[in-house]
Design a protein around this motif. Structure first.
Motif, PDB file in Angstrom:
ATOM      1  N   THR A 142      -2.356   4.221  -0.767  1.00  0.00           N
ATOM      2  CA  THR A 142      -2.599   2.791  -0.758  1.00  0.00           C
ATOM      3  C   THR A 142      -4.090   2.513  -0.606  1.00  0.00           C
ATOM      4  O   THR A 142      -4.831   3.350  -0.082  1.00  0.00           O
ATOM      5  CB  THR A 142      -1.834   2.114   0.397  1.00  0.00           C
ATOM      6  OG1 THR A 142      -2.161   0.728   0.443  1.00  0.00           O
ATOM      7  CG2 THR A 142      -2.208   2.737   1.738  1.00  0.00           C
ATOM      8  N   SER A 143      -4.509   1.336  -1.058  1.00  0.00           N
ATOM      9  CA  SER A 143      -5.914   0.940  -0.909  1.00  0.00           C
ATOM     10  C   SER A 143      -6.110  -0.038   0.242  1.00  0.00           C
ATOM     11  O   SER A 143      -7.222  -0.491   0.484  1.00  0.00           O
ATOM     12  CB  SER A 143      -6.414   0.289  -2.206  1.00  0.00           C
ATOM     13  OG  SER A 143      -5.642  -0.847  -2.523  1.00  0.00           O
ATOM     14  N   ALA A 144      -5.031  -0.378   0.965  1.00  0.00           N
ATOM     15  CA  ALA A 144      -5.138  -1.349   2.061  1.00  0.00           C
ATOM     16  C   ALA A 144      -4.339  -0.859   3.255  1.00  0.00           C
ATOM     17  O   ALA A 144      -3.316  -0.176   3.110  1.00  0.00           O
ATOM     18  CB  ALA A 144      -4.636  -2.720   1.618  1.00  0.00           C
ATOM     19  N   PRO A 181      -5.323   3.617   4.136  1.00  0.00           N
ATOM     20  CA  PRO A 181      -6.071   4.062   2.950  1.00  0.00           C
ATOM     21  C   PRO A 181      -6.542   5.509   3.090  1.00  0.00           C
ATOM     22  O   PRO A 181      -6.909   5.954   4.176  1.00  0.00           O
ATOM     23  CB  PRO A 181      -7.265   3.095   2.903  1.00  0.00           C
ATOM     24  CG  PRO A 181      -6.799   1.885   3.625  1.00  0.00           C
ATOM     25  CD  PRO A 181      -5.895   2.378   4.711  1.00  0.00           C
ATOM     26  N   ASN A 182      -6.528   6.224   1.973  1.00  0.00           N
ATOM     27  CA  ASN A 182      -6.997   7.612   1.891  1.00  0.00           C
ATOM     28  C   ASN A 182      -6.140   8.584   2.690  1.00  0.00           C
ATOM     29  O   ASN A 182      -6.563   9.703   2.952  1.00  0.00           O
ATOM     30  CB  ASN A 182      -8.461   7.713   2.336  1.00  0.00           C
ATOM     31  CG  ASN A 182      -9.376   6.862   1.497  1.00  0.00           C
ATOM     32  OD1 ASN A 182      -9.265   6.844   0.273  1.00  0.00           O
ATOM     33  ND2 ASN A 182     -10.281   6.142   2.146  1.00  0.00           N
ATOM     34  N   ARG A 183      -4.953   8.152   3.076  1.00  0.00           N
ATOM     35  CA  ARG A 183      -3.994   9.053   3.721  1.00  0.00           C
ATOM     36  C   ARG A 183      -2.725   9.095   2.866  1.00  0.00           C
ATOM     37  O   ARG A 183      -2.259   8.065   2.390  1.00  0.00           O
ATOM     38  CB  ARG A 183      -3.664   8.595   5.146  1.00  0.00           C
ATOM     39  CG  ARG A 183      -4.842   8.656   6.105  1.00  0.00           C
ATOM     40  CD  ARG A 183      -5.242  10.103   6.371  1.00  0.00           C
ATOM     41  NE  ARG A 183      -6.432  10.175   7.194  1.00  0.00           N
ATOM     42  CZ  ARG A 183      -6.422  10.196   8.528  1.00  0.00           C
ATOM     43  NH1 ARG A 183      -5.275  10.126   9.165  1.00  0.00           N
ATOM     44  NH2 ARG A 183      -7.545  10.285   9.202  1.00  0.00           N
ATOM     45  N   THR A 184      -2.162  10.270   2.729  1.00  0.00           N
ATOM     46  CA  THR A 184      -1.027  10.454   1.838  1.00  0.00           C
ATOM     47  C   THR A 184       0.254   9.874   2.421  1.00  0.00           C
ATOM     48  O   THR A 184       0.571  10.076   3.591  1.00  0.00           O
ATOM     49  CB  THR A 184      -0.824  11.949   1.561  1.00  0.00           C
ATOM     50  OG1 THR A 184      -2.005  12.472   0.969  1.00  0.00           O
ATOM     51  CG2 THR A 184       0.348  12.180   0.626  1.00  0.00           C
ATOM     52  N   LEU A 185       0.995   9.144   1.581  1.00  0.00           N
ATOM     53  CA  LEU A 185       2.353   8.722   1.886  1.00  0.00           C
ATOM     54  C   LEU A 185       3.297   9.592   1.062  1.00  0.00           C
ATOM     55  O   LEU A 185       2.928  10.082  -0.005  1.00  0.00           O
ATOM     56  CB  LEU A 185       2.563   7.254   1.518  1.00  0.00           C
ATOM     57  CG  LEU A 185       1.635   6.231   2.172  1.00  0.00           C
ATOM     58  CD1 LEU A 185       1.853   4.856   1.560  1.00  0.00           C
ATOM     59  CD2 LEU A 185       1.874   6.186   3.673  1.00  0.00           C
TER      60      LEU A 185
END
Length: 409
Positions: free
Chosen positions: A353-355, A381-385
């Motif tokens: 995600t970006s938010a 943001p910048n963490r994997t889902l």
């Protein structure tokens, strides 16, 4: 001039964790001629110059170089041939590639091709940062190679641009080189950089974290003398430094995929693949960070193992998937991989995600039908889902695209 030609059973392009894991599994399964090509002089991919820990498993943690040696040794012992200093230039047919190396040009034909070409950080020029062209400007990969592979002097005062996992790896590399990080700069607002790791790093190293801030100019002639940054409120500040490291902002190394006219996913900008990592060209597979820049070496290795299973099925005569459905994301999601749905897909998906969203709800929808719903604690943001694949059996292969939606506050 006629190029010499050779034939192999499986040709793997890229000797990083994904490519080497695929080669090891294929050779161990009895595939006679498995060959891995890499343009670098040494195999192992990015981990070989990441001297921090965090590789391997919880019970057997390793540094990057140790992990690179481990996956390379596994591939060679299984019987795969790993050739370095070889560049794949272009396609010479549906399953053939023109290459060049120390022995000259060559065409290699295969029964199956695996693209494991990885990803790269966008350099200063691609980020459109103006200013002069002084020495002292790096990406994370260039920094790590300079420090750990070539033992080069990198400077004394460093500004790190970015505030994600790779940014902290860059910070540790700077400290290992004996230099000082004078600031970390990120365009993200402070609400999206309050993860525990960020907070602990600031307390431990007393490094200013400038959020809502953009690098607008590089200063200096001959050697970098500073960077000019602008805050979101319009204030402009000059930071004195002799080195700047641009981190993150990865793009897939998709040149071969693009030249081969493989379908590319607009979100990841890498080859579009289904759950078994088939691309749009029969006989061509893809795995690792070329699909989703950029995830961990562990994920790349798992994808190498997964793609090997699909290659074995293909070599045994399995039919190439004819019907797949696009898998797309709505903002604030940035991308998802894999990004096509085929019958029987059962592996989990990774997405970003970006938010920053709290108590977010992740939904999978096709033509108005809810296929899956899951509540998340926090999306950062910048963490994997991750998204499980149990819902894929509900997909109508004659219907429209499957959409993944993230809703929160």
């Amino acid at each position: 001039m006629t190029r010499p030609e050779r034939e192999v059973d499986v040709l793997v392009i890229g000797a990083g964790p994904a490519g080497l894991a695929a080669a090891a599994r294929l050779a161990a399964a009895g595939v006679a001629r498995v060959e891995v090509l890499d343009r670098e002089q040494r195999a192992g991919g990015v981990p070989r110059h990441c001297h921090h820990g965090g590789f391997g498993t919880w019970t057997h943690p390793l540094t990057g170089p140790a992990y690179a040696r481990l996956v390379l040794t596994a591939a060679v012992r299984a019987g795969a041939v790993v050739r370095t200093g070889i560049t794949a230039l272009d396609w010479a047919g549906p399953l053939a590639l023109d290459t060049v190396g120390p022995q000259g040009p060559e065409t290699v034909r295969a029964a199956a091709v695996v693209l494991a070409t990885g990803a790269r950080e966008r350099p200063r020029a691609a980020r459109l940062v103006p200013g002069t062209r002084p020495n002292g400007v790096y990406t994370t990969g260039e920094l790590q190679q300079a420090v750990h592979l070539y033992c080069q002097w990198i400077g004394t005062r460093v500004v790190v641009v970015g505030a994600e996992d790779v940014s902290y790896a860059a910070m540790e590399t700077v400290r290992a080189a004996g230099a000082q990080v004078v600031a970390m700069v990120t365009e993200l607002p402070v609400s999206q950089t309050t993860a525990t790791r960020t907070h602990n790093a600031r307390l431990r190293h007393r490094i200013p974290l400038l959020t809502d801030t953009t690098v607008t100019e590089l200063l200096g002639h001959g050697r970098l003398s500073g960077v000019r940054v602008r805050h979101r409120d319009g204030r402009s500040v000059q930071l004195a430094c002799d080195t700047v490291v641009f981190t993150g902002d990865f793009v897939p190394d998709h040149e071969l995929a693009r030249r081969g006219r493989l379908a590319l996913d607009p979100g990841t900008r890498g080859p579009a693949v289904d759950g078994a990592l088939h691309t749009s060209r029969p006989g061509v597979f893809a795995a690792g960070s070329v699909l989703h820049p950029v995830e961990s070496a562990a994920i790349a290795t798992r994808e190498g193992v997964r793609v090997a299973a699909a290659v074995l099925e293909s070599l045994a005569g399995a039919e190439w998937p004819r019907h797949t459905v696009p898998l797309v994301v709505d903002p604030p999601l940035r991308w998802i991989a894999p990004n096509r749905v085929a019958p029987g897909d059962g592996h989990p998906y990774v997405l970003r995600t970006s938010a920053l969203l709290k108590r977010a709800v992740l939904q999978v929808v096709q033509d108005g039908r809810l296929l899956h719903q899951r509540r998340l604690r926090t999306a950062v943001p910048n963490r994997t889902l991750t998204l499980t694949a149990g819902w894929t059996r509900l997909v109508d292969l004659t219907g429209g695209p499957v959409r993944v939606v993230l809703d929160g506050r």
